[in-house]
Enzyme design. Structure first.
Site, mmCIF file in Angstrom:
data_model
loop_
_atom_site.group_PDB
_atom_site.id
_atom_site.type_symbol
_atom_site.label_atom_id
_atom_site.label_comp_id
_atom_site.label_asym_id
_atom_site.label_seq_id
_atom_site.Cartn_x
_atom_site.Cartn_y
_atom_site.Cartn_z
ATOM 1 C CD GLU A 421 35.441 33.610 36.304
ATOM 2 O OE1 GLU A 421 36.024 34.650 36.644
ATOM 3 O OE2 GLU A 421 34.693 33.545 35.305
ATOM 4 C CD GLU A 499 30.095 34.143 36.055
ATOM 5 O OE1 GLU A 499 30.366 33.603 37.151
ATOM 6 O OE2 GLU A 499 30.659 35.169 35.667
HETATM 7 C C1 GAL Z 1 33.065 36.467 35.948
HETATM 8 C C2 GAL Z 1 33.041 36.289 37.457
HETATM 9 C C3 GAL Z 1 31.911 37.074 38.085
HETATM 10 C C4 GAL Z 1 31.890 38.468 37.526
HETATM 11 C C5 GAL Z 1 31.752 38.421 36.031
HETATM 12 C C6 GAL Z 1 31.640 39.775 35.357
HETATM 13 O O1 GAL Z 1 34.247 36.098 35.377
HETATM 14 O O2 GAL Z 1 32.891 34.942 37.795
HETATM 15 O O3 GAL Z 1 32.064 37.100 39.475
HETATM 16 O O4 GAL Z 1 33.072 39.094 37.898
HETATM 17 O O5 GAL Z 1 32.891 37.774 35.526
HETATM 18 O O6 GAL Z 1 31.608 39.623 33.973
#
Ligand code: GAL
Length: 806
Positions: A421, A499
């Protein structure tokens, strides 16, 4: 006088023997350099001087994380995002001697990771600084060592400027340290690179590049020879000997292995290459590299293939903390996490968002996980005021190169992620992210050819990182609604869900009705205005981040389309920090499939029912409710056509999953007693499960994950503490304070109960149960024998558990 005269020749002879045998056998010596350090919190600038007196400092063994020993406070500068634990500055010192007989050798110190901004001195000489707290690094001590005399290493660790991370980092020398002795001719640090460019069932080509360092003795002719051992330790190939040239020269060797035993996640077969440097008959160095033989491919239309077979990556993201042990690395604690994940059917790990401890990758090699090895959580643009962006310009090339050199031989590593991100992905005016992405990809390509991705939370064609053309795999963070139409946006491209999900649950807490999906902040604010004192999230899979989904939502899509090569769920385990969406006093996350103590939440069994072939029938919630309450009962099951539920012997009906259902549900008017579920296939019973209304707490039940552990001062036994009623049922709301005592050579390394708002310290001899459970982690001493753990709680009889140290 007499004895001294005698002693000298004896010592000389011993030295000669040592020198000789060193040359013949263990040409290099690598020893853990963890014991006997002294530590002082706060700044002690004079501690870099050799003459500094550290006698009053605390003695400890590494790995060490001082933050985990601290108290939670909302005023700690890390904030709740960083776990609300203290940071600050700390100093470490270690006195040591190197034998006079080692004078002709090189002496290196290897740090696997120091969080953060470490600076190191030997005998008052400055060796350097390393801002990145997750990277491994080496210093050459040779020119500064007083051989045969006392030496001192001083390390300053500065984690005072916070926030510098979006999760709990820990502070200190939290990974292993090694002292490495080599001859003047030696294989470089991370000095081998093994690839397997051709792999089939019949044969495999194994190429190895060996970087030989010769320092001041560049002209010495050396011969490089490599022996390959198969997974059973049998020699399967030997190299032709090849002379290495000058300092830092690379020798390339190639082997054909017939009928190779392929590495896969069920049978992670490991080979070993032992490379020796020889001068005549003398072995100058011997360097061992573990590797695996496997082929893989990402295909735009057909997804991921491992050894020619379609394979869905069923992975999780995890941060590096080990719950109550903090960031201090422990191999058994890592192994336990991977065992729990493997049991669930998980086959992949993303090292979010930084290079992991080397032991994690060793375990992934051995246990069979598909790793996405990630480098950065930000580049030049910051996410937090004091984060790595400050070091970016000076350090990113070196850090990335070192990560690649260190990790590229691991057969478990399949994907390099150059960032998570990254803020540079968004801006239309500032397109600097495109060049940075290209630069990073070209660094990766200098060292390895595995696919490159970046975890994009705006995975659109105009995303700067995607526009750069640097990515082999388009990495999606979230956006499961867009998976199916991926090829409309990215024709011909390959997909990975870097993710996903970000659903929230608190183990053992149930809020009804269970079938209304809630995403915060909208509903959340309404619901919890003024603060939900409990700050707990329903363990039904029905709450998620607005950018994410419930577990079921994403898995349903992922499962449907073969071109979706796989996903890494946020997260496998709860982690310290980032208690989003709650504020203080929450201090650890709710995203895990498994809580911080390592106890599975209910959704764990949804994955197990989908991802494994072992029969699963899991029903929840507990069966202690107020009279007349309408209770939603869910079941996850597999290997069966239907499940029938009974309350006190009366059938509540048969249910079966239809369409893409992943669970079944009954709405039940509570009455105390026994809830029983039976799963059947073709009319035959597959599994039966019962939950009983628990009476009041009557005893403490202790179970160890392992009752025999090594007497090596490192091994751990994880003891689950259940508060049970007189019939042995877990008391689902028990919060008894349990006090632990140890008899024998062991200590309590940490305690936890998985409650995200607990203010109790992790380093303690007592812990309250949370929803009936808590955990004590027992760490062995070095004396073999029996260790007894005694657990007491007011009003309950003491419970005892015996662990053998061997
Ligand atoms: C994502 C991020 C993670 C964590 C997660 C929580 O956007 O990459 O590190 O913060 O959100 O939902």
């Amino acid at each position: 006088m007499k004895t001294n005269r005698l002693r000298l020749p004896v010592i000389l002879i011993l030295c000669l023997i040592a020198q000789f045998s060193f040359g013949q056998t263990g040409a290099r010596a690598t020893e853990k350099f963890n014991s006997g350090w002294r530590f002082n919190p706060g700044d002690s600038p004079k501690a870099k001087d050799a003459s500094f007196n550290d006698a009053s400092w605390r003695q400890l063994d590494l790995p060490h994380d001082w933050s985990i020993e601290g108290k939670f406070s909302k005023n700690n500068p890390a904030g709740i995002g960083g776990g609300a634990l203290p940071g600050g500055i700390g100093w470490y010192r270690k006195n040591f001697t190197v034998a006079a007989s080692d004078q002709q050798k090189n002496i290196f110190i290897d740090f696997d990771g120091v969080y953060c901004n470490s600076e190191v001195w030997i005998n008052g000489h400055y060796l350097g600084k390393r801002p990145n707290g997750y990277i491994s690094f080496r210093y050459d001590l040779t020119p500064f060592i007083a051989f045969g005399k006392q030496n001192v290493i001083s390390v300053k660790v500065d984690n005072s400027q916070q926030p510098n991370s979006r999760w709990y980092s820990g502070s200190g020398i939290y990974r292993n340290v090694w002292l490495v002795k080599t001859r003047k001719v030696y294989v470089d640090n991370w000095g081998t690179y093994i690839t397997t460019p051709k792999v089939s069932a019949q044969s495999a080509t194994v190429n190895i590049n060996i970087t030989v360092r010769k320092k001041s003795v560049a002209k010495v002719p050396v011969v490089v020879s490599t022996i390959i051992y198969d997974p059973q330790g049998k020699v399967v190939a030997k190299s032709d000997n090849t002379s290495a040239g000058s300092d830092s020269s690379v020798t390339a060797q190639s082997f054909e292995i017939a009928s190779p035993e392929l590495w896969n996640t069920d049978h992670p077969k490991l080979y070993k290459a032992v490379s020796q440097l020889k001068s005549g008959n003398q072995v100058l160095d011997s360097y061992s590299t573990t590797f695996g033989i496997r082929s893989f491919e990402f295909d735009a239309d057909r997804g991921f293939f491992l050894n020619g077979k379609p394979f869905k990556i069923l992975g999780v993201c995890d941060h590096h903390d080990l719950g109550c042990l903090g960031a201090a690395v422990n191999t058994r604690a890592l192994e336990r996490q991977l065992e729990i994940l493997k049991e669930m059917g998980c086959n992949g790990i993303r090292t979010s968002h930084n290079p992991p401890a080397p032991e994690l990758l060793d375990l992934c090699d051995k246990m069979g996980f598909i790793v996405m090895d990630e480098a950065f959580d930000m580049w030049k643009q910051q996410k937090n005021k004091f984060d790595y962006h400050l070091a970016w310009d000076k350090w990113h090339v070196r850090d990335l190169e070192d990560q690649l050199k260190r990790d590229r031989n691991h057969p478990s590593v399949f994907i390099w992620s150059i960032g998570n991100e990254i803020p540079e992905q968004y801006s239309k005016n500032d397109t600097s992210g495109r060049n940075i992405a290209r630069e990073l990809a070209s660094i990766v390509r200098k060292f390895d050819n595995r696919p490159i991705t970046s975890a994009c939370n705006e995975p659109n064609p105009d995303n700067n990182i995607i526009v750069s053309g640097a990515l082999d795999l388009i990495g999606y963070n979230y956006h499961h609604q867009d998976y199916a139409s991926f090829h409309e946006r990215f024709p011909g491209k390959k997909f990975i869900a870097t993710e996903s999900t970000s659903a929230l649950e608190t183990r053992g807490f149930y809020d009804m009705p269970s079938d209304s999906i809630r995403r915060w902040p909208i509903k959340w604010d309404e619901e919890f205005k003024g603060g939900n004192q409990e700050q707990m999230v329903s363990a039904y899979d029905n709450v998620s981040a607005p950018w994410g989904s419930t577990h079921e939502e994403t898995w349903k899509v992922m499962k449907k389309h073969p071109f979706l090569s796989g996903m890494y769920i946020w997260t496998g385990f709860d982690y310290i920090g980032e208690p989003t969406p709650y504020s203080w006093p929450s201090r650890s996350s709710y995203f895990g499939i498994i809580d911080l103590a390592g106890f599975p939440k209910d959704v764990y069994y949804m994955y197990q029912s989908e991802w494994t072939n072992k029969p699963v029938l899991h029903i929840f919630p507990h069966w202690n409710w107020p009279a007349g309450k309408v209770v939603d009962v869910w079941a996850y099951y597999n290997n069966a056509d239907e499940v029938e539920l009974f309350l006190n012997g009366k059938s509540l009906g048969v249910k079966k999953k239809t369409g893409d259902d992943l669970h079944i549900q009954w709405r039940v008017n509570f009455e105390p007693g026994t809830l029983k579920a039976i799963s059947r296939k073709d009319g035959k019973i597959v599994l039966e499960r019962e939950i009983h209304t628990a009476g009041k707490a009557s005893s403490i039940n202790l179970t160890a994950d392992r009752k025999t552990i090594s007497a090596d001062g490192e091994d751990l036994s994880f003891v689950t503490v259940n508060i049970v009623d007189e019939r042995g049922n877990l008391v689902p709301d028990a919060d008894n304070l349990v006090t632990f005592k140890i008899k024998g050579d062991a200590k309590i390394a940490g305690v936890d109960n998985g409650l995200q708002t607990s203010m109790e310290p992790f380093k303690a001899n007592d812990r309250k149960a949370f929803n009936g459970k808590c955990l004590a982690v027992i760490q062995s001493g070095k004396t073999p024998g029996k260790v007894t753990l005694v657990a007491s709680s007011v009003g309950l009889p003491d419970a005892e558990l015996v662990i053998d140290l061997k």
